[in-house]
Design a protein around this motif. Structure first.
Motif, mmCIF file in Angstrom:
data_model
loop_
_atom_site.group_PDB
_atom_site.id
_atom_site.type_symbol
_atom_site.label_atom_id
_atom_site.label_comp_id
_atom_site.label_asym_id
_atom_site.label_seq_id
_atom_site.Cartn_x
_atom_site.Cartn_y
_atom_site.Cartn_z
ATOM 1 N N MET A 165 1.006 -1.058 0.061
ATOM 2 C CA MET A 165 -0.434 -0.282 -0.081
ATOM 3 C C MET A 165 0.975 1.285 -0.703
ATOM 4 N N GLN A 166 2.255 0.992 0.403
ATOM 5 C CA GLN A 166 3.188 2.277 0.034
ATOM 6 C C GLN A 166 3.250 2.878 -0.836
ATOM 7 N N HIS A 167 4.083 1.443 -1.441
ATOM 8 C CA HIS A 167 4.498 1.570 -2.725
ATOM 9 C C HIS A 167 3.515 1.795 -3.987
ATOM 10 N N LEU A 168 2.279 2.167 -3.660
ATOM 11 C CA LEU A 168 0.790 2.197 -4.229
ATOM 12 C C LEU A 168 0.316 3.864 -3.712
ATOM 13 N N GLY A 169 0.829 4.417 -3.037
ATOM 14 C CA GLY A 169 1.120 5.622 -1.939
ATOM 15 C C GLY A 169 0.087 6.290 -1.481
ATOM 16 N N HIS A 170 0.365 5.387 -0.050
ATOM 17 C CA HIS A 170 -0.834 5.125 0.580
ATOM 18 C C HIS A 170 -0.403 5.819 1.818
ATOM 19 N N LEU A 174 -0.499 0.407 11.124
ATOM 20 C CA LEU A 174 -0.257 -1.303 12.434
ATOM 21 C C LEU A 174 -0.592 -1.534 13.234
ATOM 22 N N ILE A 175 -1.516 -2.351 12.826
ATOM 23 C CA ILE A 175 -1.683 -2.208 14.616
ATOM 24 C C ILE A 175 -1.388 -4.200 14.862
ATOM 25 N N GLY A 176 0.722 -4.318 15.972
ATOM 26 C CA GLY A 176 0.236 -5.333 15.302
ATOM 27 C C GLY A 176 1.059 -6.076 16.652
ATOM 28 N N THR A 177 1.914 -7.544 16.356
ATOM 29 C CA THR A 177 2.520 -7.720 18.171
ATOM 30 C C THR A 177 3.762 -7.198 18.119
ATOM 31 N N ILE A 178 4.605 -6.571 17.470
ATOM 32 C CA ILE A 178 5.809 -5.773 17.775
ATOM 33 C C ILE A 178 5.156 -4.489 17.553
ATOM 34 N N GLU A 179 4.578 -3.525 16.811
ATOM 35 C CA GLU A 179 4.724 -1.873 17.324
ATOM 36 C C GLU A 179 3.278 -1.756 16.744
ATOM 37 N N ILE A 180 2.580 -0.361 16.949
ATOM 38 C CA ILE A 180 1.616 0.497 16.587
ATOM 39 C C ILE A 180 2.485 1.212 15.489
ATOM 40 N N LEU A 181 2.016 0.985 14.158
ATOM 41 C CA LEU A 181 2.852 2.738 13.432
ATOM 42 C C LEU A 181 1.560 3.739 12.668
ATOM 43 N N ALA A 182 1.914 5.050 13.274
ATOM 44 C CA ALA A 182 0.896 5.629 11.807
ATOM 45 C C ALA A 182 1.720 6.761 11.457
ATOM 46 N N GLY A 183 2.097 5.933 10.086
ATOM 47 C CA GLY A 183 3.071 6.949 9.295
ATOM 48 C C GLY A 183 4.231 6.294 9.404
ATOM 49 N N GLY A 368 -9.400 -4.031 -4.283
ATOM 50 C CA GLY A 368 -10.453 -2.931 -4.877
ATOM 51 C C GLY A 368 -9.545 -2.478 -5.638
ATOM 52 N N ILE A 369 -8.216 -2.485 -5.593
ATOM 53 C CA ILE A 369 -6.901 -1.929 -6.407
ATOM 54 C C ILE A 369 -6.278 -1.617 -7.392
ATOM 55 N N ASP A 370 -6.530 -0.674 -7.897
ATOM 56 C CA ASP A 370 -6.238 -0.505 -9.420
ATOM 57 C C ASP A 370 -4.784 -1.904 -9.876
ATOM 58 N N SER A 371 -5.533 -2.898 -10.941
ATOM 59 C CA SER A 371 -4.711 -4.310 -10.760
ATOM 60 C C SER A 371 -3.595 -3.241 -11.190
ATOM 61 N N ASN A 372 -3.482 -2.549 -12.946
ATOM 62 C CA ASN A 372 -2.354 -1.914 -13.546
ATOM 63 C C ASN A 372 -1.231 -2.005 -12.333
ATOM 64 N N ALA A 373 -1.906 -0.747 -11.150
ATOM 65 C CA ALA A 373 -0.680 -0.159 -10.740
ATOM 66 C C ALA A 373 -0.055 -0.812 -10.136
ATOM 67 N N LEU A 374 -1.355 -2.201 -9.258
ATOM 68 C CA LEU A 374 -0.462 -2.917 -8.521
ATOM 69 C C LEU A 374 0.586 -4.100 -9.101
ATOM 70 N N GLU A 375 -0.181 -4.677 -10.495
ATOM 71 C CA GLU A 375 0.977 -5.558 -11.432
ATOM 72 C C GLU A 375 2.642 -4.721 -11.029
ATOM 73 N N ALA A 376 2.542 -3.122 -11.259
ATOM 74 C CA ALA A 376 3.593 -2.441 -11.861
ATOM 75 C C ALA A 376 4.722 -2.192 -10.355
ATOM 76 N N GLN A 377 3.564 -2.191 -8.952
ATOM 77 C CA GLN A 377 4.469 -2.201 -7.873
ATOM 78 C C GLN A 377 5.033 -3.288 -7.120
ATOM 79 N N LEU A 378 4.091 -4.664 -7.863
ATOM 80 C CA LEU A 378 4.760 -6.352 -6.887
ATOM 81 C C LEU A 378 5.708 -5.957 -8.038
ATOM 82 N N ALA A 379 5.694 -5.522 -8.653
ATOM 83 C CA ALA A 379 6.870 -6.475 -10.212
ATOM 84 C C ALA A 379 8.995 -5.857 -9.237
ATOM 85 N N GLU A 380 8.449 -4.668 -8.698
ATOM 86 C CA GLU A 380 9.920 -4.749 -7.762
ATOM 87 C C GLU A 380 9.951 -5.577 -6.910
#
Length: 564
Positions: A165-170, A174-183, A368-380
């Motif tokens: 999601m970060q690579h998609l510009g978001h 995060l809320i999880g075992t290790i830490e809570i992240l905001a930005g 429902g993320i734009d599939s073309n943008a997703l494919e481009a980021q997953l290639a990295e």
């Protein structure tokens, strides 16, 4: 009416703890309004004392009360929360919500503030927290919410979802075992999933801070204790189910039923279920029964190489294929039944991280993320190679030294399988123990797994808690000895405490072609022994011991040693 929360910590950086973080702006409520709101939604609630003081927050711990809070006084294991009603009122509570047993305990303070009663406190607190904090407004301004449950892989998968999601510009939270992240800001976590009052305040706070996507780990404990009630996720994912927490659940069937609570219409819109074994298939069927086939996606990751080995896919099911070793990681594809393909790779080691990466990719696609943008980021490659503290963290390459959180049989098995050295003369060395006051049946099982998959096994202490550490090590070592008697791989068995010395000994025994796994504690920086937290970070100990033996460590861990 909207009001400023005088105790909020809403600024550009995340500060404080999950217990103190609040949104800056909340909708004011009165005890009467809360009574009406709950009863309109079918909750049986009684209003016993009405005061007009505005309610600006909600808390389940009297020590967390801020002015204007509704104090939810629940019965505890030893003491009823209503016993602390006076403390809550003195801290500024505007009202108390409790059950019949709590009414008598707070009678001295009930005339001063609003008082409500229900016998369904756990059922009420989640939805009420959502209402008070406005965590999921109807205007669609809430972040896209992802949830991940399962025994192993929850943490890594949430970090991978966030990385996509970060690579998609978001801007992600995060809320999880290790830490809570905001930005980019972080605070440590105490629970895999915080209490519902904290979850809703954090979601609302993150929305105020411009977070547009958030991922959460959701444990079986959180579901049983209703910590995510009132949260509706856009996509919820399932990793796997293996033996763990049977001290709480009793049987694997009960454990499965507990996890399945996430995949219901009130908790998620869509489910992605890794269906690699009987528990995955069972979870998928439970999700289908609850959500309908059109809202459940099965993901098959156990088949690996070659499209020809894939199971027969229904239109919207996915499968992992074309897995190839690439450095210490892998490249791979996930293919959908209608022919859609996503190509990606990860440099996190181990086959199970390929499964985690596939799940993360499919979850984002199904949001429902734009599939073309997703494919481009997953290639990295870097998209699915986030730094996940304590999860297969590579400290050095000669020897290969990894610190991992593996603390149950399946996780230990998978971690060890990933470490077989490429050189024929390389050995596998493992340092691990078992947690005190937890499922005792897994201790000898983990010992046998270590004996079958490692050449040198060093049994040490994990977190003994209030249990004597020596018997724990003995139970683990018994499993290793059994594997040895059965002709398993293990050639040398050591029982060493303290843990720092066990790690040092493992490094002393290692050559440059060997692989070392220090398992069980991962990112944790304190070891609990008899109620005392002892400073101990496996990553620092491994790096320090490697340097003492003349080996090089990766730059990040050199810095950790310098700071320690």
């Amino acid at each position: 009416m909207k009001a400023q929360n005088p105790m909020s910590n809403n600024d550009s950086a995340l500060a404080g703890t999950a217990q103190t973080l609040r949104p800056a702006t909340v909708k004011e409520h009165t005890a009467q309004e809360i009574f009406t709101w709950l009863n309109d939604r079918g909750f049986d609630v009684e209003l016993l004392s009405e005061e007009n003081a505005p309610i600006l927050g909600i808390a389940m711990d009297s020590r967390e009360i801020q002015p204007g809070d509704l104090y939810v006084a629940l019965p505890g294991a030893k003491v009823h929360g209503a016993s602390f009603a006076k403390t809550a009122v003195e801290a500024g509570a505007a009202a108390i919500l409790t059950n019949r047993a709590g009414l008598e305990l707070c009678k001295d303070t009930s005339s001063q503030i609003g008082l409500l009663r229900t016998e369904n406190l756990r059922g009420v607190v989640g939805p009420l927290s959502a209402e008070i904090y406005g965590s999921q407004p109807a205007d669609g301004s809430a972040p896209t919410l992802f949830a991940v449950t399962g025994t192993n892989g929850k943490t890594t998968t949430t970090y991978m979802v966030n990385s996509i999601m970060q690579h998609l510009g978001h801007t992600t939270g995060l809320i999880g075992t290790i830490e809570i992240l905001a930005g980019g800001a972080s605070i440590p976590s105490k629970l895999t999933t915080p209490e519902s009052t904290h979850v809703h305040s954090l979601i609302s706070l993150m929305r105020e801070q411009g977070i547009t996507s958030m991922a959460m780990e959701v444990s079986s404990h959180a579901l049983d204790y209703r910590r995510v009630d009132g949260v509706k996720y856009d996509v919820a994912g399932f990793t796997n189910l293996t033996q763990d927490h049977l001290d709480l659940h009793g049987t694997m069937e009960n454990y499965c039923d507990s996890k399945a609570q996430l995949f219901t219409p009130d908790r998620t819109s869509r489910a992605v279920i890794t269906a690699d074994d009987q528990w995955g298939e069972s979870m998928a069927q439970k999700a289908i029964d609850a959500l309908g086939r059109e809202n459940v996606v099965r993901l098959f990751t156990a088949h690996g190489n070659g499209y020809e080995s894939l199971p027969e896919l229904e239109t919207f099911d996915w499968a992992l294929t074309a897995v190839r070793r690439q450095g210490i990681g892998h490249s791979f594809e996930v293919v959908r039944g209608d022919g859609v393909r996503l190509k990606s790779s990860t440099q996190l080691p181990a086959d199970f991280n390929v499964s985690n990466a596939a799940l993360a990719a499919v979850m984002v696609y199904e949001a429902g993320i734009d599939s073309n943008a997703l494919e481009a980021q997953l290639a990295e490659t870097e998209t699915l190679t986030p730094v996940v503290p304590g999860r297969m963290q590579l400290i050095s390459t000669e020897p290969t030294a990894i610190v991992d959180f593996a603390h149950n049989p399946d996780a230990l098995q998978r971690a060890l399988e990933a470490l077989d050295p490429a050189e024929e003369d390389g050995k596998v060395i493992v340092v691990f123990g078992a947690t005190g006051e937890r499922d005792q049946t897994k201790r000898p099982i983990m010992g046998e797994i270590a004996g079958r998959n490692a050449d040198i096994v060093i049994v040490t202490d994990d977190d003994p808690h209030d249990e004597a550490p020596e018997p724990i090590r003995a139970e683990v070592e018994a499993g290793v000895q059994k594997a040895n008697q059965d002709g398993a791989r293990v050639q040398q068995i050591l029982n060493i405490e303290p843990r720092s010395q066990a790690i040092a000994r493992a490094i002393e025994l290692a050559g440059p072609h060997d692989s070392i796994l220090v398992a069980g504690r991962g990112h944790e920086v304190a070891q609990e022994v008899a109620g005392v937290d002892l400073e101990l970070d496996d990553r620092v100990e491994v790096a320090r011991s490697l340097q003492a033996q003349g080996y090089s460590v990766l730059p990040a861990y050199q810095a950790m040693v310098d700071e320690a």
